[in-house]
Design a protein around this motif. Structure first.
Motif, PDB file in Angstrom:
ATOM      1  N   PHE A 101       1.313 -14.896  14.089  1.00  0.00           N
ATOM      2  CA  PHE A 101       1.797 -16.082  13.726  1.00  0.00           C
ATOM      3  C   PHE A 101       2.703 -16.870  14.698  1.00  0.00           C
TER       4      PHE A 101
ATOM      5  N   CYS B 295      -1.908  -9.335  12.533  1.00  0.00           N
ATOM      6  CA  CYS B 295      -2.054 -10.835  12.456  1.00  0.00           C
ATOM      7  C   CYS B 295      -0.814 -11.510  13.178  1.00  0.00           C
TER       8      CYS B 295
ATOM      9  N   VAL C 240      -2.098 -19.104  14.696  1.00  0.00           N
ATOM     10  CA  VAL C 240      -2.709 -17.640  13.844  1.00  0.00           C
ATOM     11  C   VAL C 240      -3.837 -17.158  15.009  1.00  0.00           C
TER      12      VAL C 240
END
Length: 339
Positions: free
Chosen positions: A167, A165, A150
């Motif tokens: 991932f 964000c 992350v």
């Protein structure tokens, strides 16, 4: 007294071009993959229930029950903040600058290596979104950041800067092979896989036991781990795999490299309001959970289905957080009644 009006940012010709642009072509140009839908639509691959109309004028998403035109699409799925930025993305040029392209079109070659988006100077947006907005435990978020799974990403597109964000999924050698982006805001629906991502390498949280939990999204995997921790369960004990879609491809690959796993718990979304392409009720997540559970029983695994009480495990987590926050006040109220 007469004042001069603000000039329109686009010409009439440009406005016509915006709404004449075929939404299917626009989606493909921006990295979305298209597959056959029905007689009237095409389906956006790995999107759940997002369909684009064959006439090229709009879209409908069954999972969110939203619809719109190409401008709405640019705002909802490409991160455009307003009409002006959406139109600029569609036109490929800045307002007031005519039709000169910002970036020359490049023909796509064979699928290459995944290149992760650059890291932002600070991960504050990502951490705040995951811990405050989504309610995920800080220990878990920081553990995933420490493992490089992350991070806060910063991308540049058509003169705009986007903070998302990220991932990340890795292969057995530690090479990143999959990366999903999503906006760090509950007000934005932007989510997209980075070009050349391989979904068979999912977002994984490695455990020590013989059990693996499977989810559609990384946020649900971390939410489930948080719920375990809140109930006194060691969140690092069991394995967790997130597909990034409604699939089991990442799980299948993960199992090849973890022969100790004997139990699989399918934790797909609870799409109680879901509908199929014909408008009929269709709980996408739970139907897939039943199919996958049967498939892996045949492969020799013990399988179970864990259904979230709400739409997904992050919804369960945020609801549980609200309940816990109200608990002291409720206890004080009960104590006052008893006195």
């Amino acid at each position: 007294m007469r004042t001069s009006s603000k000039p329109m940012p686009f010409t009439e010709e440009q406005m016509k071009q915006v709404f004449d642009t075929n939404i299917i072509d626009f989606a493909v140009q921006n990295g979305f993959q298209i597959e056959k839908g029905d007689n009237y639509t095409v389906h956006v691959k790995n999107s759940g229930g997002l369909f684009l109309f064959n006439h090229g004028r709009g879209y409908y998403c069954f999972s969110t029950q939203t619809k719109g035109n190409i401008v709405d699409f640019a705002k909802e799925y490409l991160g455009a903040s307003d009409f002006k930025s959406a139109a600029e993305l569609i036109l490929g040029c800045r307002a007031y600058e005519g039709l000169s392209p910002l970036v020359q079109p490049v023909e796509k070659g064979p699928k290459g290596d995944l290149v992760l988006p650059p890291k932002d100077k600070s991960f504050d947006r990502t951490i705040a979104y995951l811990t405050h907005t989504r309610g995920i435990d800080k220990e878990i978020v920081y553990a995933m950041i420490a493992e490089g799974k992350v991070y806060g990403a910063r991308t540049e597109k058509n003169g705009y800067t986007f903070h998302n964000c990220a991932f990340v999924g890795y292969d057995e050698t530690g090479k990143p092979r999959y990366c999903a982006l999503r906006a760090p805001s509950s007000d934005s629906k932007f989510r997209q896989d980075v070009e050349n991502s391989d979904k068979t390498y999912g977002f994984c949280m490695q455990g020590r036991s013989n059990r693996v939990y499977e989810f559609e999204a990384p946020i649900d995997a971390m939410s489930h781990a948080t719920l375990c921790k809140l109930h006194g369960i060691d969140w690092r004990e069991d394995h967790r795999v997130a597909e990034g879609c409604l699939s089991d491809k990442a799980l299948y690959r993960y199992l090849q490299h973890h022969p100790e796993i004997e139990e699989i718990v399918f934790c797909y979304d609870n799409d109680v309001d879901g509908k199929d392409a014909k408008g009929q009720p269709h709980n996408h997540g739970q139907i897939q959970a039943e199919i996958s559970a049967e498939t892996y029983v045949d492969l020799g695994y013990k399988t179970m289905i864990q259904t979230p009480n709400n739409k997904d495990f992050n919804d369960d987590l945020t609801e549980f957080r609200k309940f816990m926050a109200q608990a002291p006040a409720l206890q004080a109220f009960n104590d006052e009644i008893e006195r």
